[in-house]
Structure formats: structure tokens, C-alpha cells
Design a protein around this motif. Structure first.
Motif, PDB file in Angstrom:
ATOM      1  N   ALA A  19     -13.439  -5.289  14.272  1.00 58.69           N
ATOM      2  CA  ALA A  19     -13.628  -4.614  12.983  1.00 58.69           C
ATOM      3  C   ALA A  19     -15.095  -4.313  12.756  1.00 58.69           C
ATOM      4  O   ALA A  19     -15.946  -5.165  12.960  1.00 58.69           O
ATOM      5  CB  ALA A  19     -13.097  -5.510  11.861  1.00 58.69           C
TER       6      ALA A  19
ATOM      7  N   ILE B 263      -7.900   4.830  18.446  1.00 60.17           N
ATOM      8  CA  ILE B 263      -8.405   3.703  17.650  1.00 60.17           C
ATOM      9  C   ILE B 263      -8.940   2.597  18.561  1.00 60.17           C
ATOM     10  O   ILE B 263      -9.979   1.996  18.279  1.00 60.17           O
ATOM     11  CB  ILE B 263      -7.296   3.136  16.737  1.00 60.17           C
ATOM     12  CG1 ILE B 263      -6.716   4.228  15.833  1.00 60.17           C
ATOM     13  CG2 ILE B 263      -7.827   1.976  15.898  1.00 60.17           C
ATOM     14  CD1 ILE B 263      -7.646   4.766  14.802  1.00 60.17           C
TER      15      ILE B 263
ATOM     16  N   LEU C 110      -8.294   3.390   8.816  1.00 59.92           N
ATOM     17  CA  LEU C 110      -9.456   3.180   7.949  1.00 59.92           C
ATOM     18  C   LEU C 110     -10.279   1.954   8.335  1.00 59.92           C
ATOM     19  O   LEU C 110     -11.477   1.894   8.045  1.00 59.92           O
ATOM     20  CB  LEU C 110      -8.992   3.040   6.500  1.00 59.92           C
ATOM     21  CG  LEU C 110      -8.469   4.314   5.827  1.00 59.92           C
ATOM     22  CD1 LEU C 110      -7.803   3.971   4.497  1.00 59.92           C
ATOM     23  CD2 LEU C 110      -9.588   5.335   5.618  1.00 59.92           C
ATOM     24  N   THR C 111      -9.637   0.955   8.957  1.00 60.31           N
ATOM     25  CA  THR C 111     -10.333  -0.311   9.222  1.00 60.31           C
ATOM     26  C   THR C 111     -10.517  -0.620  10.709  1.00 60.31           C
ATOM     27  O   THR C 111     -11.439  -1.339  11.076  1.00 60.31           O
ATOM     28  CB  THR C 111      -9.551  -1.493   8.605  1.00 60.31           C
ATOM     29  OG1 THR C 111      -8.289  -1.621   9.263  1.00 60.31           O
ATOM     30  CG2 THR C 111      -9.349  -1.289   7.116  1.00 60.31           C
ATOM     31  N   GLY C 112      -9.617  -0.138  11.560  1.00 54.20           N
ATOM     32  CA  GLY C 112      -9.697  -0.472  12.985  1.00 54.20           C
ATOM     33  C   GLY C 112      -8.893  -1.686  13.373  1.00 54.20           C
ATOM     34  O   GLY C 112      -8.919  -2.104  14.525  1.00 54.20           O
ATOM     35  N   TYR C 113      -8.169  -2.289  12.414  1.00 54.08           N
ATOM     36  CA  TYR C 113      -7.339  -3.456  12.742  1.00 54.08           C
ATOM     37  C   TYR C 113      -6.093  -3.462  11.860  1.00 54.08           C
ATOM     38  O   TYR C 113      -5.999  -2.730  10.875  1.00 54.08           O
ATOM     39  CB  TYR C 113      -8.129  -4.756  12.593  1.00 54.08           C
ATOM     40  CG  TYR C 113      -8.819  -4.951  11.262  1.00 54.08           C
ATOM     41  CD1 TYR C 113      -8.171  -5.565  10.192  1.00 54.08           C
ATOM     42  CD2 TYR C 113     -10.134  -4.523  11.075  1.00 54.08           C
ATOM     43  CE1 TYR C 113      -8.792  -5.741   8.964  1.00 54.08           C
ATOM     44  CE2 TYR C 113     -10.776  -4.696   9.850  1.00 54.08           C
ATOM     45  CZ  TYR C 113     -10.094  -5.299   8.804  1.00 54.08           C
ATOM     46  OH  TYR C 113     -10.720  -5.474   7.597  1.00 54.08           O
TER      47      TYR C 113
ATOM     48  N   LYS D 290     -12.373   2.236  13.927  1.00 54.22           N
ATOM     49  CA  LYS D 290     -11.933   2.902  12.697  1.00 54.22           C
ATOM     50  C   LYS D 290     -12.428   4.343  12.644  1.00 54.22           C
ATOM     51  O   LYS D 290     -13.457   4.700  13.228  1.00 54.22           O
ATOM     52  CB  LYS D 290     -12.435   2.134  11.479  1.00 54.22           C
ATOM     53  CG  LYS D 290     -13.951   2.171  11.296  1.00 54.22           C
ATOM     54  CD  LYS D 290     -14.366   1.443  10.033  1.00 54.22           C
ATOM     55  CE  LYS D 290     -15.881   1.564   9.833  1.00 54.22           C
ATOM     56  NZ  LYS D 290     -16.327   0.935   8.596  1.00 54.22           N
ATOM     57  N   GLN D 291     -11.676   5.185  11.923  1.00 49.51           N
ATOM     58  CA  GLN D 291     -12.018   6.599  11.767  1.00 49.51           C
ATOM     59  C   GLN D 291     -12.867   6.817  10.520  1.00 49.51           C
ATOM     60  O   GLN D 291     -12.814   6.043   9.570  1.00 49.51           O
ATOM     61  CB  GLN D 291     -10.729   7.419  11.655  1.00 49.51           C
ATOM     62  CG  GLN D 291      -9.793   7.281  12.839  1.00 49.51           C
ATOM     63  CD  GLN D 291     -10.383   7.856  14.103  1.00 49.51           C
ATOM     64  OE1 GLN D 291     -10.525   9.066  14.225  1.00 49.51           O
ATOM     65  NE2 GLN D 291     -10.721   6.994  15.055  1.00 49.51           N
TER      66      GLN D 291
ATOM     67  N   GLU E 282     -13.506   8.241   7.019  1.00 52.37           N
ATOM     68  CA  GLU E 282     -12.476   8.362   5.991  1.00 52.37           C
ATOM     69  C   GLU E 282     -11.925   9.793   5.897  1.00 52.37           C
ATOM     70  O   GLU E 282     -10.713   9.983   5.731  1.00 52.37           O
ATOM     71  CB  GLU E 282     -13.025   7.939   4.633  1.00 52.37           C
ATOM     72  CG  GLU E 282     -11.959   7.921   3.549  1.00 52.37           C
ATOM     73  CD  GLU E 282     -12.433   7.263   2.266  1.00 52.37           C
ATOM     74  OE1 GLU E 282     -12.487   7.962   1.236  1.00 52.37           O
ATOM     75  OE2 GLU E 282     -12.750   6.047   2.302  1.00 52.37           O
TER      76      GLU E 282
ATOM     77  N   ALA F 114      -9.522  10.197   8.811  1.00 49.35           N
ATOM     78  CA  ALA F 114      -8.327   9.383   8.582  1.00 49.35           C
ATOM     79  C   ALA F 114      -7.426  10.052   7.547  1.00 49.35           C
ATOM     80  O   ALA F 114      -6.205  10.065   7.688  1.00 49.35           O
ATOM     81  CB  ALA F 114      -8.730   7.985   8.115  1.00 49.35           C
TER      82      ALA F 114
ATOM     83  N   TYR G  40      -3.923   2.125   7.081  1.00 46.20           N
ATOM     84  CA  TYR G  40      -4.809   0.954   7.027  1.00 46.20           C
ATOM     85  C   TYR G  40      -5.576   0.811   8.343  1.00 46.20           C
ATOM     86  O   TYR G  40      -6.792   0.591   8.357  1.00 46.20           O
ATOM     87  CB  TYR G  40      -3.990  -0.297   6.740  1.00 46.20           C
ATOM     88  CG  TYR G  40      -4.803  -1.559   6.554  1.00 46.20           C
ATOM     89  CD1 TYR G  40      -5.086  -2.051   5.284  1.00 46.20           C
ATOM     90  CD2 TYR G  40      -5.290  -2.270   7.647  1.00 46.20           C
ATOM     91  CE1 TYR G  40      -5.836  -3.215   5.106  1.00 46.20           C
ATOM     92  CE2 TYR G  40      -6.039  -3.431   7.490  1.00 46.20           C
ATOM     93  CZ  TYR G  40      -6.311  -3.895   6.220  1.00 46.20           C
ATOM     94  OH  TYR G  40      -7.047  -5.040   6.062  1.00 46.20           O
TER      95      TYR G  40
END
Length: 440
Positions: free
Chosen positions: A439, A111, A217-220, A116-117, A119, A122, A214
Motif C-alpha cells: 500500500a 494493479i 483506489l488503494t492498491g489492496y 493504486k490508480q 483517482e 480509477a 476500493y
């Protein structure tokens, strides 16, 4: 006992040495308890990772129960998504845990590097995580420290859950049916764990899995701040902000997992019935029929406290998790945080002494140090400026934060390395000096 002998006498040259049938090679990691070494079975040529635990350190830190707990937990677990324990050996001074060799690195690193990955990826990783964690629960093992650093990836990109040092077994559940030891990593800990009123290990692990989803999916991180008290306030409210671009199915599942009420939080069973989760899902097959022989080794019986503060436990581990690793900042910005038992005044005095000898100037303001690069020929913006600040975790444990305001990353890295060496922070704790992921 086992015999451990070097092939040659020159230790610094990096030659292999032998531990019973294992040829021991390079160092894979290093922590407060000892090192993790690459090993090869000289008979089968299979690769392993051997965790070498220094008994003296175990005794000094009074954590023999923690080591025995990790061994006991891993003996119960034979699942494709959980790191396997193959054997436990001992000498007079060391304990050797022969573990499955996982060579794809930590999910944290993935990450940090890639953000973020997708979807679909993830979801695949989350399916494997839930498979592994729910299997642990079925065997009576509650991890209690699930985080990106404790989720490894193999060469094929599949998840392997690791580090069961803070895990709980059925014998740790009290008469009320709950666990009561406060432990875990600040950004991932469930709100009920912080309440000190007891908690269900299944529900708290589920929350931590939700935080990991989370981040994938978001990177943070969903709950983050430089102030621990603020992090806990956010966790208690459970008000994670969900990006508009996140799919509706993912949003709904994240909301149900990050429910601050453990009684209404979605269960592992219901996660597996969720429509978003089920897409492309093939349950993993446990390896419970495999016969595994683990040679038990008793850690020296030392008097230990009945209660250890959560942050003391985190501080003892090889990878601390006190940083907001995934803040929405420029990727060139970096922070370093590490723990110390020294008082704030002594910490700041030692920082000042070290950096002035490196040729930096120091300004003091409101209990902070501003470290400034002197005699820079270029513009003000290219001169390194770093703020050093100390935060109290409890009366005997403090966090030092080094925050770069401006200047060259390479010089900042040299400064951080020097200070971490000054305070005895191991190289494996460079989790605390990791790039922040912006992000997308």
C-alpha cells in the motif's frame, strides 16, 4: 460441425492451424477446460480470442450447465465494456467460443504492477465497470464473480468485463425472487451470498464492484486475511478501513457500496447519480442494434448435481482467487496458494518428498513444514526459508499455502514452480503466485 486441421504436422513447432475461416496462433491462456488461442479471420484479418473447451473435461467435471450458461449470457450482451461473443463452433471433442480479442491484460496485472490508480483514472474505470454491469442487469444477466482477474483492459485502457461462467439468468431466480447458489470469489463475495438465505444478484454484483473500486483506489483488498473465516467475519461487518488520503467523495461512495445490508446498499441507479461518480462521466452506448449470429452447440447432456459448492466451482475455473493478493507486505514477499482434493497428510508428504529431492531440509512443527535451503555459504538471512501449510475449505477441498519467510526470490520461484508442477497446477494459475502490492 467444423473442420479443424493443422497446416503442418509438427505440432511442437508452433505453426498456425485452421478452424474454418480462422487461422489459429499462439496460446493466450490455459485453464482446466482447455486453452485460449489467438486467432485471425483469414478473410477480414480481424483478431479474435478462441476459447477451446474440451468436452471430455466438461463431462468429467459435470459442468455442462456452466458452459451453456456462459454462452447464453454472452449472446445477450452487446456493450462496449463487455467482452463480445461472436460465434460458437464445435467438433466431436471440442467447443470453440470465438470471442473479442482484448490485448491490454487483466486489471489485476495493472494493479499488481503499478499499485493504486490515480483517482481520476480509477473513477473512469469504475464508470465503465458500472456501465457494463448495469447493462448486464438490464438484460437479466447477473455476473456473480466480478473481480480484478475478470476485468480486462483493451489497448486503449478501457474496461471489458469477462468470464460469465458463474453468471445467472432470469430462469435461475426462484419463486422468492432471489438467487440461491453460493458462488463467487472469497475476497469479493457479498455478505448476503454467504448467508445461504438467498440474495439479489444486482445487489451482490454491486458489492463486488465496490471491492474493485476500493482496490483501484488503494492498491489492496478491503477484506483480507490468510484465514477464510476471518475474511468472512470482516465482510459480514463491512468495516473496510478507508485511508485518510482518500477523497471525501470517494470515501462516501465506497461506504455506501460496501454496506453489509443489501436492502440499504446503494443501487446501480443511485451510483450513477452520485456526485463523485458523475464527474467527467459519459455513458457508453450499447450495440444492441448489431446483428450477431451465434451457432448454438449443445454440450453433452450429463447428469449433474443440483448444488455445487462455491469453492469447487472456483477450483474448476482457470484462475483461482483464494489468495490475499494485496496485503501490506514488502513487495519482494510472495505467497502461492493452490487447491487440491488430496488429504492434508498426503499433501504434506508429497511436498516433503519433492523438496528433499531438490536438496532442501525439512522441519515439521504443528502440522506445518518449514523448508530450509541447505549448505548456503552466505548469511542465515540469505538462505531460503519457506513455510508450507494446508487449510481445509470443505471436507473434499484443501488449500496449500507456500509462504516465503526469507531468502532469494529466484530460488523460491524455482521451488514453487516445481511443487505446482508436482500437483498439476496449470501455468495460468500463476495468479496465485503474484507479487503482493504494498500500500502506498
Amino acid at each position: 460441425m467444423v473442420f479443424a486441421g493443422r497446416q503442418k504436422n509438427n505440432k511442437n513447432a508452433g505453426e498456425e492451424w485452421y478452424l474454418g475461416k480462422y487461422e489459429i496462433g499462439r496460446t493466450l491462456g490455459e485453464g482446466n477446460f482447455g486453452k485460449v488461442k489467438y486467432a485471425k479471420d483469414i478473410q477480414t484479418q480481424h483478431s479474435f480470442a478462441i476459447k477451446i473447451i474440451d468436452k471430455t473435461r466438461v463431462i468429467k467435471l459435470k459442468i455442462s450447465d456452466q458452459i451453456k450458461r456462459e454462452i447464453s449470457a454472452l449472446k445477450l450482451l452487446k456493450h462496449p465494456n463487455v467482452v463480445r461473443l461472436h460465434e460458437v463452433l464445435a467438433s466431436k471433442t471440442k467447443i470453440y467460443m470465438v470471442l473479442e480479442y482484448v490485448n491490454g491484460g487483466e486489471l489485476f496485472d495493472t494493479i499488481s504492477t503499478n499499485g493504486k490508480q490515480q483517482e481520476s483514472n480509477a473513477r473512469k474505470l469504475f464508470q465503465q465497470l458500472i456501465d457494463g454491469v448495469s447493462y448486464c442487469h438490464d438484460r437479466g444477466v447477473f455476473h456473480r464473480d466480478l473481480k480484478l482477474e475478470n476485468v480486462l483492459l483493451d489497448a486503449n485502457g478501457n474496461i471489458k468485463i469477462s468470464d460469465f461462467g458463474l453468471s445467472a439468468l432470469p430462469e435461475h431466480i426462484r419463486e422468492d425472487g432471489l438467487l440461491h447458489t453460493t458462488c463467487g470469489s472469497p475476497n469479493y463475495v457479498a455478505p448476503e451470498v454467504l448467508s445461504n438465505r438467498g440474495y439479489d444478484g444486482r445487489a451482490s454484483d454491486t458489492w463486488s464492484c465496490g471491492v474493485i473500486l476500493y482496490v483501484m483506489l488503494t492498491g489492496y483488498l478491503p477484506f483480507d486475511d490468510r484465514n477464510l473465516a476471518v475474511i468472512y467475519q470482516k465482510i459480514a461487518k463491512g468495516d473496510a478501513r478507508l485511508p485518510k488520503w482518500m477523497s471525501l467523495g470517494a470515501k462516501n461512495l465506497v461506504k455506501r457500496i460496501l454496506d453489509p445490508n443489501p436492502k440499504t446498499r446503494i443501487t446501480m441507479r443511485d451510483i450513477k447519480l452520485d456526485e463523485w461518480f458523475k464527474e467527467g462521466y459519459t455513458p457508453a452506448k450499447p450495440n444492441d442494434d448489431e446483428v450477431m449470429s451465434v451457432q448454438e452447440t449443445a454440450v453433452e447432456n450429463q447428469e449433474s448435481r443440483t448444488y455445487i459448492n462455491a469453492f469447487e466451482l472456483i477450483g474448476m475455473c482457470s484462475s483461482l482467487d483464494l489468495s490475499g493478493f494485496f496485503e501490506k507486505e514488502d513487495v519482494s514477499e510472495r505467497k502461492v496458494r493452490f487447491t487440491s482434493t488430496l488429504l492434508p497428510k498426503e499433501l504434506l508428504e508429497r511436498i516433503e518428498h519433492t523438496v528433499t529431492h531438490m536438496g532442501f531440509g525439512v522441519e515439521k512443527c504443528n502440522g506445518k513444514l518449514k523448508i530450509i535451503e541447505e549448505h548456503k555459504e552466505h548469511s542465515e538471512s540469505s538462505r531460503l526459508s519457506v513455510t508450507a501449510e494446508v487449510f481445509e475449505i470443505n471436507p473434499s477441498l484443501y488449500v496449500v499455502e507456500l509462504r516465503k519467510n526469507c531468502g532469494e526470490v529466484s530460488i523460491y520461484r524455482q521451488l514453487c514452480d516445481k511443487l505446482m508442477k508436482e500437483f498439476g497446477v496449470s501455468s495460468n494459475q500463476e495468479h496465485l503466485a503474484t507479487k503482493l502490492v504494498e500500500a502506498s
